[in-house]
Write a protein that holds these residues in place. Sequence first.
Motif, PDB file in Angstrom:
ATOM      1  N   HIS A 145      67.244  -4.846  13.755  1.00 43.88           N
ATOM      2  CA  HIS A 145      67.352  -6.151  13.116  1.00 43.88           C
ATOM      3  C   HIS A 145      66.219  -7.045  13.615  1.00 43.88           C
ATOM      4  CE1 HIS A 145      71.381  -4.856  11.979  1.00 43.88           C
ATOM      5  NE2 HIS A 145      71.600  -4.570  13.258  1.00 43.88           N
ATOM      6  N   PHE A 146      65.887  -8.050  12.821  1.00 46.28           N
ATOM      7  CA  PHE A 146      64.885  -9.029  13.236  1.00 46.28           C
ATOM      8  C   PHE A 146      65.597 -10.273  13.764  1.00 46.28           C
ATOM      9  CE2 PHE A 146      61.586  -7.186  10.178  1.00 46.28           C
ATOM     10  CZ  PHE A 146      60.902  -6.559  11.213  1.00 46.28           C
ATOM     11  N   ASP A 147      65.762 -10.345  15.068  1.00 49.06           N
ATOM     12  CA  ASP A 147      66.317 -11.541  15.697  1.00 49.06           C
ATOM     13  C   ASP A 147      65.190 -12.569  15.788  1.00 49.06           C
ATOM     14  OD1 ASP A 147      67.000 -13.431  17.830  1.00 49.06           O
ATOM     15  OD2 ASP A 147      68.735 -12.139  18.183  1.00 49.06           O
ATOM     16  N   SER A 148      65.386 -13.735  15.191  1.00 50.79           N
ATOM     17  CA  SER A 148      64.309 -14.727  15.105  1.00 50.79           C
ATOM     18  C   SER A 148      63.758 -15.123  16.467  1.00 50.79           C
ATOM     19  CB  SER A 148      64.798 -15.975  14.358  1.00 50.79           C
ATOM     20  OG  SER A 148      65.898 -16.567  15.041  1.00 50.79           O
ATOM     21  N   ALA A 149      64.614 -15.190  17.483  1.00 53.04           N
ATOM     22  CA  ALA A 149      64.172 -15.600  18.818  1.00 53.04           C
ATOM     23  C   ALA A 149      63.139 -14.631  19.387  1.00 53.04           C
ATOM     24  CB  ALA A 149      65.371 -15.689  19.754  1.00 53.04           C
ATOM     25  N   TYR A 150      63.289 -13.343  19.053  1.00 55.12           N
ATOM     26  CA  TYR A 150      62.372 -12.338  19.590  1.00 55.12           C
ATOM     27  C   TYR A 150      61.287 -11.971  18.591  1.00 55.12           C
ATOM     28  CZ  TYR A 150      66.152 -12.247  22.900  1.00 55.12           C
ATOM     29  OH  TYR A 150      67.095 -12.644  23.822  1.00 55.12           O
ATOM     30  N   PHE A 151      61.535 -12.212  17.316  1.00 56.35           N
ATOM     31  CA  PHE A 151      60.513 -11.998  16.287  1.00 56.35           C
ATOM     32  C   PHE A 151      59.355 -12.963  16.511  1.00 56.35           C
ATOM     33  CE2 PHE A 151      58.592 -12.743  12.132  1.00 56.35           C
ATOM     34  CZ  PHE A 151      58.382 -11.446  11.694  1.00 56.35           C
ATOM     35  N   ASN A 152      59.686 -14.184  16.901  1.00 56.94           N
ATOM     36  CA  ASN A 152      58.664 -15.214  17.107  1.00 56.94           C
ATOM     37  C   ASN A 152      58.069 -15.182  18.510  1.00 56.94           C
ATOM     38  OD1 ASN A 152      59.082 -16.258  14.504  1.00 56.94           O
ATOM     39  ND2 ASN A 152      60.817 -17.493  15.217  1.00 56.94           N
ATOM     40  N   ASN A 153      58.727 -14.488  19.425  1.00 58.27           N
ATOM     41  CA  ASN A 153      58.241 -14.458  20.809  1.00 58.27           C
ATOM     42  C   ASN A 153      58.597 -13.113  21.433  1.00 58.27           C
ATOM     43  OD1 ASN A 153      57.384 -14.945  23.394  1.00 58.27           O
ATOM     44  ND2 ASN A 153      58.956 -16.471  23.879  1.00 58.27           N
ATOM     45  N   LEU A 154      57.708 -12.138  21.286  1.00 60.82           N
ATOM     46  CA  LEU A 154      57.983 -10.790  21.784  1.00 60.82           C
ATOM     47  C   LEU A 154      58.121 -10.755  23.304  1.00 60.82           C
ATOM     48  CD1 LEU A 154      55.638  -8.613  19.543  1.00 60.82           C
ATOM     49  CD2 LEU A 154      58.122  -8.834  19.408  1.00 60.82           C
ATOM     50  N   LYS A 155      57.436 -11.667  23.997  1.00 64.76           N
ATOM     51  CA  LYS A 155      57.510 -11.674  25.458  1.00 64.76           C
ATOM     52  C   LYS A 155      58.920 -12.029  25.946  1.00 64.76           C
ATOM     53  CE  LYS A 155      52.638 -12.705  26.337  1.00 64.76           C
ATOM     54  NZ  LYS A 155      51.676 -13.642  26.951  1.00 64.76           N
ATOM     55  N   ALA A 156      59.678 -12.731  25.107  1.00 70.03           N
ATOM     56  CA  ALA A 156      61.046 -13.105  25.481  1.00 70.03           C
ATOM     57  C   ALA A 156      61.928 -11.875  25.632  1.00 70.03           C
ATOM     58  CB  ALA A 156      61.634 -14.054  24.444  1.00 70.03           C
ATOM     59  N   LEU A 157      61.606 -10.827  24.890  1.00 71.07           N
ATOM     60  CA  LEU A 157      62.377  -9.588  24.967  1.00 71.07           C
ATOM     61  C   LEU A 157      62.264  -8.976  26.364  1.00 71.07           C
ATOM     62  CD1 LEU A 157      64.067  -7.934  22.883  1.00 71.07           C
ATOM     63  CD2 LEU A 157      62.087  -6.450  22.654  1.00 71.07           C
ATOM     64  N   ASP A 158      61.046  -8.947  26.893  1.00 72.37           N
ATOM     65  CA  ASP A 158      60.838  -8.408  28.246  1.00 72.37           C
ATOM     66  C   ASP A 158      61.500  -9.294  29.306  1.00 72.37           C
ATOM     67  OD1 ASP A 158      59.327  -6.205  27.440  1.00 72.37           O
ATOM     68  OD2 ASP A 158      57.484  -7.388  27.365  1.00 72.37           O
ATOM     69  N   LYS A 159      61.535 -10.565  29.033  1.00 74.96           N
ATOM     70  CA  LYS A 159      62.136 -11.497  29.985  1.00 74.96           C
ATOM     71  C   LYS A 159      63.660 -11.365  30.017  1.00 74.96           C
ATOM     72  CE  LYS A 159      62.532 -16.428  31.068  1.00 74.96           C
ATOM     73  NZ  LYS A 159      62.143 -17.803  30.650  1.00 74.96           N
ATOM     74  N   HIS A 160      64.278 -11.295  28.851  1.00 79.50           N
ATOM     75  CA  HIS A 160      65.744 -11.257  28.768  1.00 79.50           C
ATOM     76  C   HIS A 160      66.322  -9.852  28.928  1.00 79.50           C
ATOM     77  CE1 HIS A 160      65.426 -15.179  26.210  1.00 79.50           C
ATOM     78  NE2 HIS A 160      65.307 -15.414  27.506  1.00 79.50           N
TER      79      HIS A 160
END
Length: 225
Positions: A145-160
């Motif tokens: 799925h395209f979660d908007s929070a991570y679609f717009n900021n891929l670095k957030a995925l590594d952080k969370h």
Amino acid sequence: MKNPKTQLREYLDTLIHRFLNTKSLYQELKRIYGWKTPKRFEAYNLGAYFFELAEYSLLRIILVEISMLLSKNEDRSLIDWLKKAREHAASLGPTCYNPSYSGGERQPIKEKEYRALIDRHKNSLDAQQIVIDQIKARRDKAIAHFDSAYFNNLKALDKHYPLTYSDIDRLMDVVSEILRKHHSCLFKADIRMEILSTRNVDLVLNYARAFQRTRKDRALIKKGF
């Protein structure tokens, strides 16, 4: 389940083959990553765009496959297989290698002991639950799925949802040992939990590095190479 002895063996065999394919993809991914070092990067850089695409695609496939294999919600998974194997332990007739066993080399495993083995394997997977959850979260929020929070900021995925190769290595080792052990118990034969091949990305990149070194060897050039 009408014939658990046969059906669960076929089920296990399919899980093993799927896992071995996934593990092979993971090994190729790590081989590519291993070339991104100062002494080897020149060869990697010859096809850097392709290798970056390969890394991107391989990682996504691996995360999806591991998620399915270890999901509690899938109709077919290692979790589901362990549950069914525990339920039908008496019908499976597992054995273990014991050269001193009077009845032959394979000694029957008691139902209680086999269920205890399955419980230990479940505990081993539970100990990896954080890593499993990180993998599933990455699959759900950035692949399935395209979660908007991570679609717009891929670095957030590594952080969370941080995830390292070491994390995946440990999980792969746990799954390998579980599948290998049950294959031994139910198929009366040991199995190496990897597909061996010398025709892999290392071969290609080693040739590329050798060509680059030869091309820059002035002594060879002077000799007419």
